[in-house]
Enzyme design. Structure first.
Site, PDB file in Angstrom:
ATOM      1  N   CYS A 144       0.875  -1.170   0.000  1.00 22.94           N
ATOM      2  CA  CYS A 144       0.000   0.000   0.000  1.00 22.94           C
ATOM      3  C   CYS A 144       0.909   1.216   0.000  1.00 22.94           C
ATOM      4  O   CYS A 144       2.081   1.142  -0.369  1.00 22.94           O
ATOM      5  CB  CYS A 144      -0.958  -0.017   1.192  1.00 22.94           C
ATOM      6  SG  CYS A 144      -0.158   0.131   2.795  1.00 22.94           S
ATOM      7  N   HIS A 186      39.193 -12.382   7.557  1.00 23.59           N
ATOM      8  CA  HIS A 186      40.511 -12.063   8.130  1.00 23.59           C
ATOM      9  C   HIS A 186      40.300 -11.169   9.350  1.00 23.59           C
ATOM     10  O   HIS A 186      39.927  -9.997   9.224  1.00 23.59           O
ATOM     11  CB  HIS A 186      41.380 -11.358   7.087  1.00 23.59           C
ATOM     12  CG  HIS A 186      42.821 -11.252   7.449  1.00 23.59           C
ATOM     13  ND1 HIS A 186      43.292 -10.371   8.405  1.00 23.59           N
ATOM     14  CD2 HIS A 186      43.914 -11.915   6.989  1.00 23.59           C
ATOM     15  CE1 HIS A 186      44.608 -10.487   8.499  1.00 23.59           C
ATOM     16  NE2 HIS A 186      45.021 -11.423   7.653  1.00 23.59           N
TER      17      HIS A 186
END
Length: 627
Positions: free
Chosen positions: A407, A538
């Site tokens: 809507c 890492h």
């Protein structure tokens, strides 16, 4: 059967036909211009008729809109509803009673059509009459229902007509308190997306007005535009709230934001304030404080109701075709009674809201946007095509979506499992709020971008492409890879991706896959996805020199992992002290396999939070494996 789910679908469906009403208001307003003096005789009557026509055929629009809205735009259902309305109108017009189809009739036929469509769209008959089976049976069933309904209405016409008039008198007898109650309930039901059900009753059903030709109109809105001098009480009091009070809340949020975030918050909420002032679209602002301070929303609802009572007692009558914004105010002012008073009242009301909300935000430390990680409200229309895949993942993927509609300000979803809907991820992606109504019915408030988001999600669902979605491997802040203080990672020499600044020493898997490498120092780990992507995580920069000190691997090479599964724990303070940086890259080392990238906003994230990155793979004859 989930009642709330059906009610939210009906509420959204009732909104569809009202889209045409601004056109009616514009035509009626233009008809008031001195066309004869401008040398265009007859133009006034043409424009007036154009506006009146939309109100005349409003029952048909509601029948069609409700049927389409409740059947996910099934064309056969819309056609069946119109056919039903034609049959109904033909029968009642042939009677000797002064009957007219009403909006209520249109809604009934629309709802019944949606029920018949669901029940009969796949019906099968013997082969020799199967022509009438399947979707073709729906218009036939609706036609019979409409004929029966019309016959019953002809028999009950005097009683029904009188009943609607009495209902209007009962509502009117409530006086100012009745208007207050309407205003309060209207704002409260916004939370559940059911406000259209409440407004529809008062704006299109109750209160009758007989026109000069003898026809009768029902509802505050049609009566107002037809010139009923008593109509507009259930609309006038909304103007101060939408034009002044809600923008005042936006200004309060801006002024209470942290100085470093104030520029962005100012841009975002100035747009939201302007939208509320001009068009009456308020939900982006209301949802900015609804979830973090629901008690404040109740106060807001009470004040909104009191304002409607106040305007009622002053005899102010005004109306709108869409919502109580400045555009409707100006277009329809010529039909109002003492409408000009709404401006000074609104200014005073806005000042009250501004100081009240600034005091409340500061006094109760409400985490509104710009202060802490409160509700999200973002300006990112250009990013919608890139965020749509991430939003889809946060909802649980296309397999989790049973039905999706939009809507004006929210996505309305029916999902297979609402447990798969990730609230944190959706708010991270710009949702102002997520509302769970039970039974798999979920609403996600994205403001006025909702329809665009739905369209882009539909495109994503229809595309036959290979997409890999990444969750957050850490709790902390997500940053662009280029901000990592290491030229190798920042230059994307290892691969492309994103990075994170952790605030907790736990690394989890961002994807499903197989652990292909755990570095001896345990500061990094490699995972291969089923699609063949090699992902490197890492932890920190220059942390290999720690030689495993402060790191503990939970998994080993060859293990199968899934998103959110713990991989490595680490000592955050030791890395901060001995490493170069806490920045933790997440890169795809064979990024030549990636065709396109999508990233979520670079903000704070939770561990395992879905939808932080999405990649589309290039087509190739065979993918990788995890064996």
């Amino acid at each position: 059967m989930n009642i709330m789910g059906h009610l939210q679908q009906l509420g959204r469906s009732l909104m569809l036909p009202t889209i045409v009403l601004p056109g009616a208001a514009v035509f009626l307003s233009l008809s008031a211009l001195p066309w004869d003096a401008l040398g265009l005789p007859g133009m006034q009557s043409h424009l007036h008729m154009a506006g009146e026509a939309l109100f005349t055929f409003l029952p048909y629009l509601f029948a069609f809109g409700v049927a389409m809205g409740m059947t996910s735009n099934a064309g056969a259902a819309g056609l069946a509803a119109l056919a039903g309305m034609f049959i109904y109108t033909g029968i009642i017009n042939a009677s000797h009673y002064e009957l007219e189809p009403t909006v209520f009739t249109g809604v009934i036929i629309g709802v019944v059509t949606s029920i018949f469509n669901e029940r009969f769209k796949s019906i099968k008959f013997p082969e020799y009459i199967q022509f009438f089976g399947g979707p073709r049976f729906v218009p036939l069933a609706v036609s019979f229902f409409s004929a029966i309904l019309a016959i019953v209405m002809v028999r009950l016409a005097p009683s029904v007509h009188e009943g609607l008039m009495v209902l209007g008198d009962i509502v009117s007898s409530g006086g100012g308190f009745g208007v207050f109650l309407f205003g309060f309930v209207l704002r409260i039901t916004v939370v559940f997306g059911l406000h259209h059900l409440v407004s529809h009753v008062f704006w299109f059903q109750v209160g009758g007005y007989q026109q000069s030709d003898g026809s009768v109109l029902f509802g505050d809105l049609p009566r107002f535009f037809a010139g009923d001098p008593t109509a507009g009480a259930f609309m006038a009091g909304l103007y101060p709230t939408m034009m002044f009070a809600l923008p005042a809340i936006a200004f309060a949020i801006i002024h209470e934001a942290r100085e470093d975030l104030k520029p962005k918050i100012r841009k975002t909420f100035m747009i939201a304030a302007l939208s509320s002032f001009l068009t009456g679209v308020t939900e982006p602002i209301e949802f900015a404080f609804l979830f973090v301070a629901p008690y404040l929303f109740v106060v807001h609802a009470l004040l909104s109701g009191l304002m409607m009572w106040f305007t009622y007692e002053l005899g102010i009558l005004h109306g709108f075709s869409f919502s109580a914004g400045a555009i409707d105010f100006l277009i329809n002012e010529h039909l109002a009674t003492r409408g000009w008073l709404l401006i000074p009242i609104g200014i005073v009301f806005g000042l009250l809201y501004y100081f009240l909300f600034r005091w409340a935000i500061r006094r109760f430390r409400i985490p509104t946007p710009g202060r802490e990680e409160g509700s999200q409200l973002d300006e990112w229309a250009g990013d919608i095509p890139y965020r749509a895949p991430l939003i889809l993942q946060a909802i649980g993927g296309k397999e989790n979506i049973l039905q999706m509609e939009a809507c004006i300000t929210r996505l309305r979803l029916k999902v297979a499992s609402d447990r798969l809907v990730d609230n944190n991820a959706l708010k991270h992606l710009g949702a102002a709020g997520v509302i769970r109504l039970g039974g798999g019915n979920v609403q996600i408030v994205f403001g006025t971008y909702s329809e665009l988001i739905r369209e882009e999600m539909d495109k994503v669902i229809r595309r036959d492409i290979t997409r890999v979605l990444f969750s957050s491997p850490l709790q902390g802040r997500m940053i662009p890879l280029t901000e990592v203080p290491d030229p190798i990672f920042a230059g994307k020499l290892v691969g492309d991706g994103v990075a994170f600044i952790p605030d907790k020493g736990e690394l989890v898997s961002p994807v499903k896959g197989k652990v292909i490498h755990v570095y001896p120092s345990m500061h990094a780990i490699g995972i291969r996805t089923p699609e063949g992507l090699d992902v490197l995580l890492h932890i920190g920069i220059d942390t290999s020199q720690l030689k495993g000190k402060g790191f503990h691997a939970i998994v080993k090479e060859g293990d199968q992992v899934k998103p959110g599964q713990l991989l490595i724990t680490f000592d955050l303070q030791q890395i901060r002290k001995e490493g170069k940086s806490l920045a933790t890259p997440m890169v795809i080392t064979n990024s030549d396999r990636v065709r396109s990238w999508s990233f979520a906003p670079f903000k704070s994230v939770k561990r395992g939070q879905a939808s932080v990155m999405s990649v589309v793979l290039k087509e190739r004859s065979s993918g990788g494996d995890t064996t």
